[in-house]
Design a protein around this motif. Structure first.
Motif, PDB file in Angstrom:
ATOM      1  N   GLY A  33      -7.673   2.746   4.230  1.00 18.97           N
ATOM      2  CA  GLY A  33      -6.254   3.104   4.182  1.00 18.97           C
ATOM      3  C   GLY A  33      -6.072   4.605   4.041  1.00 18.97           C
ATOM      4  O   GLY A  33      -6.274   5.142   2.961  1.00 18.97           O
ATOM      5  N   PRO A  34      -5.683   5.301   5.112  1.00 15.66           N
ATOM      6  CA  PRO A  34      -5.581   6.765   5.036  1.00 15.66           C
ATOM      7  C   PRO A  34      -4.620   7.231   3.935  1.00 15.66           C
ATOM      8  O   PRO A  34      -3.765   6.476   3.457  1.00 15.66           O
ATOM      9  CB  PRO A  34      -5.057   7.155   6.414  1.00 15.66           C
ATOM     10  CG  PRO A  34      -5.459   6.041   7.308  1.00 15.66           C
ATOM     11  CD  PRO A  34      -5.371   4.808   6.455  1.00 15.66           C
TER      12      PRO A  34
ATOM     13  N   TYR B  29       0.852  -1.189   0.000  1.00 18.58           N
ATOM     14  CA  TYR B  29       0.000   0.000   0.000  1.00 18.58           C
ATOM     15  C   TYR B  29       0.889   1.240   0.000  1.00 18.58           C
ATOM     16  O   TYR B  29       2.070   1.181   0.362  1.00 18.58           O
ATOM     17  CB  TYR B  29      -0.938  -0.008   1.213  1.00 18.58           C
ATOM     18  CG  TYR B  29      -1.942  -1.120   1.098  1.00 18.58           C
ATOM     19  CD1 TYR B  29      -3.094  -0.947   0.326  1.00 18.58           C
ATOM     20  CD2 TYR B  29      -1.712  -2.365   1.679  1.00 18.58           C
ATOM     21  CE1 TYR B  29      -3.991  -1.990   0.162  1.00 18.58           C
ATOM     22  CE2 TYR B  29      -2.607  -3.403   1.507  1.00 18.58           C
ATOM     23  CZ  TYR B  29      -3.749  -3.206   0.750  1.00 18.58           C
ATOM     24  OH  TYR B  29      -4.626  -4.235   0.562  1.00 18.58           O
TER      25      TYR B  29
ATOM     26  N   SER C 145       0.993   3.470   1.995  1.00 19.88           N
ATOM     27  CA  SER C 145       1.511   3.709   3.349  1.00 19.88           C
ATOM     28  C   SER C 145       2.698   2.806   3.684  1.00 19.88           C
ATOM     29  O   SER C 145       3.359   3.004   4.707  1.00 19.88           O
ATOM     30  CB  SER C 145       0.383   3.483   4.362  1.00 19.88           C
ATOM     31  OG  SER C 145      -0.333   2.292   4.071  1.00 19.88           O
ATOM     32  N   ASP C 146       2.981   1.824   2.851  1.00 17.72           N
ATOM     33  CA  ASP C 146       4.109   0.918   3.108  1.00 17.72           C
ATOM     34  C   ASP C 146       5.395   1.378   2.417  1.00 17.72           C
ATOM     35  O   ASP C 146       6.452   0.767   2.619  1.00 17.72           O
ATOM     36  CB  ASP C 146       3.782  -0.494   2.589  1.00 17.72           C
ATOM     37  CG  ASP C 146       2.569  -1.095   3.279  1.00 17.72           C
ATOM     38  OD1 ASP C 146       2.271  -0.707   4.421  1.00 17.72           O
ATOM     39  OD2 ASP C 146       1.908  -1.950   2.662  1.00 17.72           O
TER      40      ASP C 146
END
Lengths: 782, 153
Positions: free
Chosen positions: A190-191, A33, A35-36
């Motif tokens: 998922g922000p 994602y 965010s990762d």
């Protein structure tokens, strides 16, 4: 630093339900994602946001932040090298606040630091002096003469007029109603997050979760003062979208920080910041008047719909047009006077969310249809069926509906479903309140309600709506394999699966890879408006046809080059051995594909061929209501939807389930509570979305009535489930309780006599970054 | 402070801030990014992992509380390239769309099936009340859990 190429050799053609090519990565945790994303040496960005909804900035002192060890940059609007504003339809939104604040949460300054906590603390050391002003928080008041202007030029974003037939038509039976819709949040899981990497050529590479790469790119480039070619965007893994990622969030900010520091910069919102970092569904205030003959035929509808666009424009003009053109519902009405307004206020900016414009109006017109049926002493389904639009019906815009419009059939299907079993009062879990043991069933009543909806698919009003696809067929290890490249955002809906199915069907090869979506290829348009399977699917099909023509030409087939020539598959047509021989060099085609054009609405009358396709769904809701506590349990949803062609039945069913869940949320629990421009519940403890216990069984009838104008006859499926599920549930609650219920979400106090308290005071400062501390809780489930 | 955690069968020792949450220990120290952060308030369950075999929301557990204990994340479920039955069931039953909730959902179901290998649909739903999904409407997740229980039995 690119997303992994997704390859699947599992069979699955159009109409099958193959497993998702990204499914294995998603269940094993390998899927990255946004965010990762991580690069050694990267910095973390944080955003300082305004705690006030309307204010003048009288002072801004960044020295305390700059002085902190570990801080690499502190930026304000003066550091924006290019255009200082951005926006989907008009660039009216500052990248960073310029002297004034128009909504609570507006970004004021940015920090990049070597640790997320350092960035957050540094943001807290920026001293901003505000002179607060009274916020303009009511959308109808914003239209009143003398209202303070949120922007120069007044508060009216757009007024859409639709006039059809006789504006002074009269009728035997008249019902009026006023309805309100609260502000719903997309609440993807998922922000917002992304990583910006400065490039040696002076440009920037951005990896981000978004719905529309090219429009992101163009807005980012304009604000950076760069040629668009120097801004390269690659889709990061997307944790849901539902419209909230159609506008920019951290895209320009992260790129600014990266170019300023010369280092990669990651930004990753907390859930709280996410509530302030994206647009929401427009709240609406609607007035309807329906006139009907004594025999139950609609004579006229007059309506005005006011949509609160909040502080900036976003996609408000399109939302207003949807509400206006779809605002009487899927019914034949000879006389229509419709006025839809999108307005600026100092509330949070509102834009795209699943079903936009149609969702709000559907609550209004379906509430009216029930009210009229009651006035006529008619069955609500029979009344709807009697007035239902069909293929060949004329919309209030004058547009003829030129493919299947099985409104009456959809209604009959849900009506004729067997009712769910009577409630089991011996099982507390089956009662409203569930295991909280709030009732033993003594004050619980059951109700049934119906709703039916219409939604436009694709972009409307003359928008040049297209997609670009490249398909390459080559030998890999001696085997034919295909690659598909588009910039279409896979946001969870399963587009990558469907594109593979199309290629397998068109080219007859099993090995298909969907390459990462990025801006090195032309635009695919937005993953919104239920349009990607239609438009990017159409582009991929066209590119496959081109590849096939090339190969047939190599083979000397006289049919080559004929666009109408569609053999079942190359392997089948030429034989696998021949195909291998033909692929001595790869065959490749890049195609830009458009659906048939639409036209603008006449500004005076709203007449025009504005929409490319209409989609329809019907819902029946059964609810149990505890009339003492005002708690609602949705017992069952029956739904019927025409999908044209179920390209992937399992994925279609998934869209329908998920859309119903969001429609249920809007009906009974989901609202961003805004008071005086201040958001009271920016967290998942206080903004409630349906849990697994809230989700009722779904009984589904899927029709496949091909649209001859669309690829494979398909019809967009993503939005209708989220539209009429809401009014069906509210109608069921009305049926159970006899309470009129003119506002959604329906709260317990609407069903009882109690009133809520006012909630906590607003915060004094807002500092955003990872793990921003959660603030005060707010009156859950109210 | 120094913490030693057995993560997916590997011992890992690190000096961390006292207040560090387990989810950040997993994501930022151990480099295991499958465990997602969806809400920061223990509402969504995307960060669910197993702590000594029981499901916990790792945004509400300090790394210090995991000291000397064993943590299993979704990365630790598959063995020898073979997906765990719950993972396979999610894949086959279309139990995911965006997939952001999936690692937490999978771990919650693994924990649930350990406690109750043959749950009813109602028991599955009760067991997953603390895990939010915004895409699927949950029905295919329930199907996946029941299919995994079927396979395991």
């Amino acid at each position: 630093m690119t997303a992994p190429t997704i390859t699947s050799i599992r069979a699955g053609r159009i109409g099958d339900s193959p497993q998702r090519p990204d499914g294995r990565q998603k269940v094993t945790g390998e899927f990255a994602y946004s965010s990762d994303l991580w690069l050694d040496g990267m910095l973390w960005g944080a955003t300082l946001r305004s705690p006030h909804p309307r204010a003048r900035i009288t002072g801004l002192d960044i020295t305390g932040a700059v002085a902190m060890p570990g801080v690499f940059a502190v930026l304000t609007h003066e550091d924006v090298p290019g255009r200082e504003t951005y926006g989907l339809e008009r660039p009216d939104q500052p990248v960073l606040a310029i002297d004034q604040i128009r909504y609570q949460g507006e970004p004021v300054a940015l920090v990049a630091a070597d640790h997320p906590e350092t960035a957050r603390r540094a943001a807290g050391r920026i001293r901003v002096s505000y002179r607060e002003e009274p916020p303009l928080a009511d959308a109808r008041a914003a239209l009143a003469p003398g209202a303070p202007s949120v922007h120069p030029g007044g508060n009216l974003v757009r007024h859409v007029r639709v006039r059809r037939g006789d504006p002074d038509a009269r009728a035997a039976v008249v019902v009026t109603g006023e309805y309100e819709v609260g502000m719903q949040d997309q609440a993807f899981l998922g922000p917002e997050s992304g990583l910006a990497v400065p490039a040696a050529d002076g440009g920037v590479d951005l990896f981000v979760a978004t719905q529309w790469l090219h429009v992101d790119r163009d807005q980012v480039a304009a604000s950076l003062g760069l040629d668009p070619d120097l801004v390269r965007i690659t889709l990061g893994g997307v944790g849901g979208a539902f419209g909230a990622r159609e506008d920019l969030s951290m895209q320009i900010h992260a790129c600014l920080l990266a170019l300023h520091t010369g280092k990669p910069v990651k930004m990753s919102y907390s859930r709280e910041e996410s509530f302030f970092g994206h647009v929401h569904r427009h709240p609406a205030s609607m007035r309807y008047e329906h006139g009907c003959s004594a025999g139950g035929r609609l004579v006229y509808v007059k309506a005005d719909i006011v949509l609160d666009g909040g502080a900036y424009m976003s996609s408000s003009p399109a939302v207003a047009a949807n509400a206006a053109t779809l605002g009487i519902g899927p019914y034949e009405v000879p006389n229509v006077v419709m006025d839809s307004y999108a307005v600026y206020t100092n509330n949070p900016p509102c834009g795209a969310m699943r079903g936009f414009g149609a969702v709000q109006a559907c609550f209004g017109y379906e509430s009216q249809m029930d009210k009229m049926a009651a006035a006529l002493s008619m069955d609500p389904v029979e009344f709807r069926v009697r007035n239902a639009m069909r293929e060949g019906s004329v919309m209030p815009t004058g547009q003829v509906v030129d493919s299947a419009a099985p409104v009456a059939e959809l209604l009959r299907l849900v009506r004729d479903r067997p009712p769910p079993p009577a409630r089991d009062t011996g099982d507390l879990r089956s009662l409203p309140g569930g295991v909280s043991n709030t009732t033993h069933g003594e004050a619980v009543v059951r109700g049934v309600g119906y709703g039916v909806s219409i939604k436009n698919v694709g972009f409307s009003e003359g928008f040049d709506d297209y997609s670009t696809a490249r398909v390459r067929l080559e030998l890999t290890g001696g085997e034919p394999s295909a690659q598909v490249h588009t910039a279409a955002a896979e946001v969870g809906q399963g587009l990558v699966t469907v594109l593979e199915q199309i290629v397998r069907s068109e080219l007859g090869v099993e090995r298909v890879a969907v390459l990462p979506a990025d801006t090195t290829i032309g635009s695919a348009g937005s993953s919104s408006a239920s349009r990607q399977t239609y438009v990017t699917g159409g582009a991929v099909r066209a590119a496959c046809a081109e590849v096939r023509s090339q190969l047939l030409a190599r083979a000397g087939d006289p049919a080559a080059g004929s666009p109408g020539n569609r053999p079942p598959g190359l392997a089948g047509a030429a034989g696998l051995g021949d195909l291998v021989a033909l692929l001595g060099k790869p065959a490749e085609a890049t195609v830009t594909w458009r659906h048939r054009p639409t036209a603008p609405l006449d500004p005076g009358t709203g007449q025009g061929q504005a929409h490319v396709q209409y989609a329809f769904a019907a819902h029946r809701a059964v609810v149990d209501v505890d009339t003492e506590l005002g708690l609602v349990k949705v017992v069952e949803i029956a739904t019927a939807q025409d999908v044209g062609k179920a390209m992937n039945p399992q994925a279609v069913e998934g869209q329908i389930h998920g859309g119903i869940a969001q429609g249920l949320g809007l009906a009974v629990m989901e609202e961003i509570q805004v008071a005086g421009g201040v958001v009271r519940n920016p967290s998942f403890t206080d903004y409630l979305i349906p849990t697994i216990l809230d989700m009722p069984p779904v009984r589904l009838d899927m029709l496949e009535l091909a649209d001859p104008h669309a690829p494979y006859g398909l019809r967009g499926v993503g939005e209708p489930p989220a539209i009429s599920s809401t009014p069906a549930i509210v109608a069921a609650i009305r049926d159970a309780t006899g309470i009129p219920l003119t506002r959604i979400p329906v709260r317990p106090e609407h069903l009882t006599a109690t009133q809520p308290d006012e909630g906590p005071d607003p915060p004094s400062a807002m500092i955003m970054g990872r793990n921003a501390p959660h603030r005060v809780p707010f009156d859950p489930r109210s | 402070m120094k913490v030693s955690v057995r993560v997916n069968g590997h011992d890992m020792t690190a000096d961390v801030e006292d207040r560090m949450l387990l989810v950040h220990f997993l994501r930022d120290v151990a480099g295991l990014t499958a465990t997602n952060v969806g809400c920061d308030t223990t509402s969504c369950g995307a960060c669910t992992v197993l702590l000594d075999g029981e499901s916990v929301k790792s945004c509400t557990v300090l790394a210090a509380q995991a000291d000397g204990r064993a943590v299993t994340t979704v990365e630790g479920l598959a063995g020898n390239g073979e997906m765990h039955p719950v993972q396979r069931a999610f894949h086959e039953q279309h139990g995911l769309q965006c997939g952001f909730c999936t690692p937490g959902m999978v771990m919650a179901i693994v924990s649930l099936l350990r406690e109750n290998p043959h749950p009813t649909e109602e028991q599955v739903r009760a067991g997953l009340e603390g895990n939010l999904c915004r895409c699927t409407g949950y029905h295919n997740i329930v199907r996946a859990a029941l299919a995994a229980a079927e396979v395991a039995s």
